[in-house]
Design an enzyme around this catalytic site. Structure first.
Site, PDB file in Angstrom:
ATOM      1  N   ASP A 168      35.143  51.522  38.164  1.00  0.00           N
ATOM      2  CA  ASP A 168      36.476  51.204  38.355  1.00  0.00           C
ATOM      3  C   ASP A 168      37.459  52.305  38.262  1.00  0.00           C
ATOM      4  OD1 ASP A 168      38.888  49.743  38.261  1.00  0.00           O
ATOM      5  OD2 ASP A 168      38.347  48.291  36.742  1.00  0.00           O
ATOM      6  N   ASP A 169      37.961  52.681  39.505  1.00  0.00           N
ATOM      7  CA  ASP A 169      38.849  53.643  39.745  1.00  0.00           C
ATOM      8  C   ASP A 169      38.321  55.294  39.452  1.00  0.00           C
ATOM      9  OD1 ASP A 169      40.971  51.720  39.650  1.00  0.00           O
ATOM     10  OD2 ASP A 169      41.875  52.386  37.887  1.00  0.00           O
ATOM     11  N   CYS A 183      42.172  47.327  43.325  1.00  0.00           N
ATOM     12  CA  CYS A 183      40.991  46.669  42.898  1.00  0.00           C
ATOM     13  C   CYS A 183      40.609  45.099  43.417  1.00  0.00           C
ATOM     14  CB  CYS A 183      40.527  46.718  41.542  1.00  0.00           C
ATOM     15  SG  CYS A 183      41.567  45.615  40.582  1.00  0.00           S
ATOM     16  N   ARG A 236      37.115  44.400  45.886  1.00  0.00           N
ATOM     17  CA  ARG A 236      36.177  43.403  45.458  1.00  0.00           C
ATOM     18  C   ARG A 236      35.978  42.382  46.383  1.00  0.00           C
ATOM     19  NH1 ARG A 236      35.218  45.251  39.965  1.00  0.00           N
ATOM     20  NH2 ARG A 236      36.697  46.851  39.613  1.00  0.00           N
ATOM     21  N   LYS A 291      33.642  43.275  35.231  1.00  0.00           N
ATOM     22  CA  LYS A 291      34.790  43.017  35.564  1.00  0.00           C
ATOM     23  C   LYS A 291      34.781  42.153  36.821  1.00  0.00           C
ATOM     24  CE  LYS A 291      39.217  45.075  37.419  1.00  0.00           C
ATOM     25  NZ  LYS A 291      39.716  46.116  37.757  1.00  0.00           N
ATOM     26  N   HIS A 342      37.663  39.945  38.370  1.00  0.00           N
ATOM     27  CA  HIS A 342      39.092  39.893  39.246  1.00  0.00           C
ATOM     28  C   HIS A 342      39.226  39.351  40.302  1.00  0.00           C
ATOM     29  CE1 HIS A 342      42.777  43.092  38.417  1.00  0.00           C
ATOM     30  NE2 HIS A 342      43.049  41.674  38.485  1.00  0.00           N
ATOM     31  N   SER A 393      41.071  43.020  34.875  1.00  0.00           N
ATOM     32  CA  SER A 393      41.076  44.434  34.406  1.00  0.00           C
ATOM     33  C   SER A 393      41.609  44.464  32.591  1.00  0.00           C
ATOM     34  CB  SER A 393      42.311  45.279  35.042  1.00  0.00           C
ATOM     35  OG  SER A 393      42.226  45.283  36.343  1.00  0.00           O
ATOM     36  N   HIS A 431      38.663  52.954  34.405  1.00  0.00           N
ATOM     37  CA  HIS A 431      40.047  52.656  34.485  1.00  0.00           C
ATOM     38  C   HIS A 431      40.908  52.815  33.312  1.00  0.00           C
ATOM     39  CE1 HIS A 431      43.478  49.393  34.753  1.00  0.00           C
ATOM     40  NE2 HIS A 431      42.828  49.082  36.167  1.00  0.00           N
ATOM     41  N   ASP A 461      35.395  50.948  43.135  1.00  0.00           N
ATOM     42  CA  ASP A 461      36.493  50.074  43.877  1.00  0.00           C
ATOM     43  C   ASP A 461      37.236  50.663  44.684  1.00  0.00           C
ATOM     44  OD1 ASP A 461      37.875  50.711  41.850  1.00  0.00           O
ATOM     45  OD2 ASP A 461      38.598  48.502  41.321  1.00  0.00           O
ATOM     46  N   ASN A 462      37.964  51.629  44.246  1.00  0.00           N
ATOM     47  CA  ASN A 462      39.076  52.588  45.055  1.00  0.00           C
ATOM     48  C   ASN A 462      39.004  54.131  44.271  1.00  0.00           C
ATOM     49  OD1 ASN A 462      40.762  50.016  43.326  1.00  0.00           O
ATOM     50  ND2 ASN A 462      40.868  52.216  42.600  1.00  0.00           N
ATOM     51  N   LYS A 510      45.091  55.997  44.103  1.00  0.00           N
ATOM     52  CA  LYS A 510      44.893  54.525  44.210  1.00  0.00           C
ATOM     53  C   LYS A 510      46.347  54.061  44.525  1.00  0.00           C
ATOM     54  CE  LYS A 510      44.307  50.951  40.786  1.00  0.00           C
ATOM     55  NZ  LYS A 510      43.848  50.433  39.588  1.00  0.00           N
TER      56      LYS A 510
END
Length: 426
Positions: free
Chosen positions: A22-23, A62, A66, A115, A117, A141, A199, A251-252, A267
């Site tokens: 994540d991130d 995100c 996803r 996660k 989301h 998140s 994240h 994810d990004n 991001k």
């Protein structure tokens, strides 16, 4: 075909472990140039598999990313392209969408650890409604409240007894994933480990605290790397290492911290590559040739069609935007994409081809800036300018005309799916 590939392919259907950070930034791993963060397990994975330098997420934040990853479709098709799902929202991934987990059924045991989301109220919750036999993790998140860890086995959801221990969350996710692997080691399984790291907020595990010159961010990433090392040791001990495809991506791009390497912005940053381009490493001994690096274009929407072909499962009867990149992963073949669309919310903010990057949306202070509306859409030659610093549209009128035509076709194709900003609750 590589020696032993036929034997490996016919012995059993391949297991799949998809680790989604994540991130995590493009430049946060050693194999992508990181100097302050040490990632020996992921660097070894890259040497033993393939590393993609031009892999993209399907969004720069995100929730839509996803949705794109799990469905093989640009997230605007699912109604989730705008912003991210907030704790007060009541939307989610439409039940009619077919996820990777659903596509793999009934051949595979499936689990989502980490996660979600993609909706935390019925009918979008829990993830067991979208093909996962097991869910253990968070609804959204970990900077959102209220927050609890859930475990779900179809058809219900059960709140775990313990509170969320942020410092041990990554460790918990890996340990729960390992339990799932142990339980299902004798049959094909799909394990998606959607980590919350790195994240914000960053709460390092005490076992990794103080170990990285990149401070808390580096410590969190290094714990992820250690978990990947533990994963490969577990697969080897169980004798299923060669039967298991492992993919690690993000994810990004990075948020407040982290490195986008030479790429511009991060991001949520309009149409710039720093928000979309992500690390992507894949490994399966005997099926993926080791030691390769590829600049061929790919996007996380490619995972569903690729895994369908990889496992011999039929494609869902829907219009997919992703393409099978199996040949690219196995031996470094060419990209199946002529171009990739980069959406910022519900707008086509940029278009990427093998050579060129066309950008028509950015941000300035508090303004969402549609550059093309002001006659200032931009063209970059990524072969000489990967940082997107010098607009060369005046030198390549033919390329600029082609890119504008591509954008017009994309607007016409996807504009009808746009829903606009959601009304806020409360």
């Amino acid at each position: 075909m590589l020696p032993g590939a036929v034997r490996a392919a016919t012995r059993r259907k391949p297991n799949i472990v998809l680790i989604l950070a994540d991130d995590l930034g493009w430049g946060d791993l050693g194999s992508y140039g990181a100097r302050l963060i040490r990632t020996p397990a992921l660097d070894r994975m890259a040497r033993e598999g393939i590393r993609l330098t031009d892999a993209y997420a399907s969004a720069n934040v995100c929730t839509p990313s996803r949705a794109g990853l799990l469905t093989g479709r640009y997230p605007i098709r699912t109604g989730l392209a705008y912003d991210v799902i907030r704790a007060s929202d009541t939307i989610g991934l439409p039940p009619g969408e077919v996820t990777i987990a659903e596509m793999l059924k009934p051949d595979y045991a499936t689990a989502l650890i980490g996660k979600w989301h993609l909706g935390h109220v019925a009918p979008y919750w829990p993830p067991t409604v979208q093909g996962f036999d097991l869910f253990f993790g968070l609804p959204y998140s970990h900077d959102m409240t209220p927050l609890s860890l859930y475990e779900a086995h179809a058809p219900g959801v059960e709140l775990t007894r313990e509170d969320v221990d942020f410092a041990r969350l990554t460790e918990r996710f890996f340990d729960r994933g390992f339990r799932f692997i142990e339980t299902n080691r004798a049959k094909p399984f799909f394990l998606m480990m959607a980590l919350t790291a790195p994240h914000y907020p960053l709460v390092p595990n005490p076992d990794h605290a103080g170990h990285s010159p990149a401070a808390a961010y580096g410590q969190v990433v290094e714990e992820v790397d250690a978990g990947v090392g533990r994963l490969f040791a577990r697969l080897a001990r169980l004798g299923i290492d060669r039967d298991t495809l492992v993919i690690v991506t993000s994810d990004n791009g990075p948020w407040f911290e982290g490195s986008s390497g030479p790429l511009r912005d991060r991001k949520g940053g309009g149409g710039w590559d720093g928000g979309f381009r992500v690390p992507f490493i894949a490994r399966q001994p005997g099926r993926i040739a080791p030691g390769r690096t590829s600049a061929a274009l790919s996007m996380n929407i490619d995972l569903l069609p690729t895994l369908a072909a990889w496992t011999g499962r039929p494609l869902p009867a829907v219009e997919l935007d992703g393409r099978d990149i199996g040949a690219l992963l196995r031996s470094g073949g060419p990209s199946p994409h002529e171009d990739l669309l980069l959406f910022d919310n519900e707008s086509v903010a940029a278009i990427r081809t093998a050579h060129w990057k066309y950008v028509r949306r950015s941000y300035y202070r508090t303004v969402d800036l549609p550059l093309s509306d002001h006659g200032y859409d931009l063209l970059f030659d990524l072969r000489v300018d990967p940082a997107e610093t010098y607009n060369v549209s005046s030198l390549h009128a033919d390329v600029m005309a082609d890119m504008r035509a591509r954008a017009a076709r994309a607007d016409a194709r996807f504009g009808a799916f746009a829903r606009g900003p959601r009304k806020k609750v409360g």
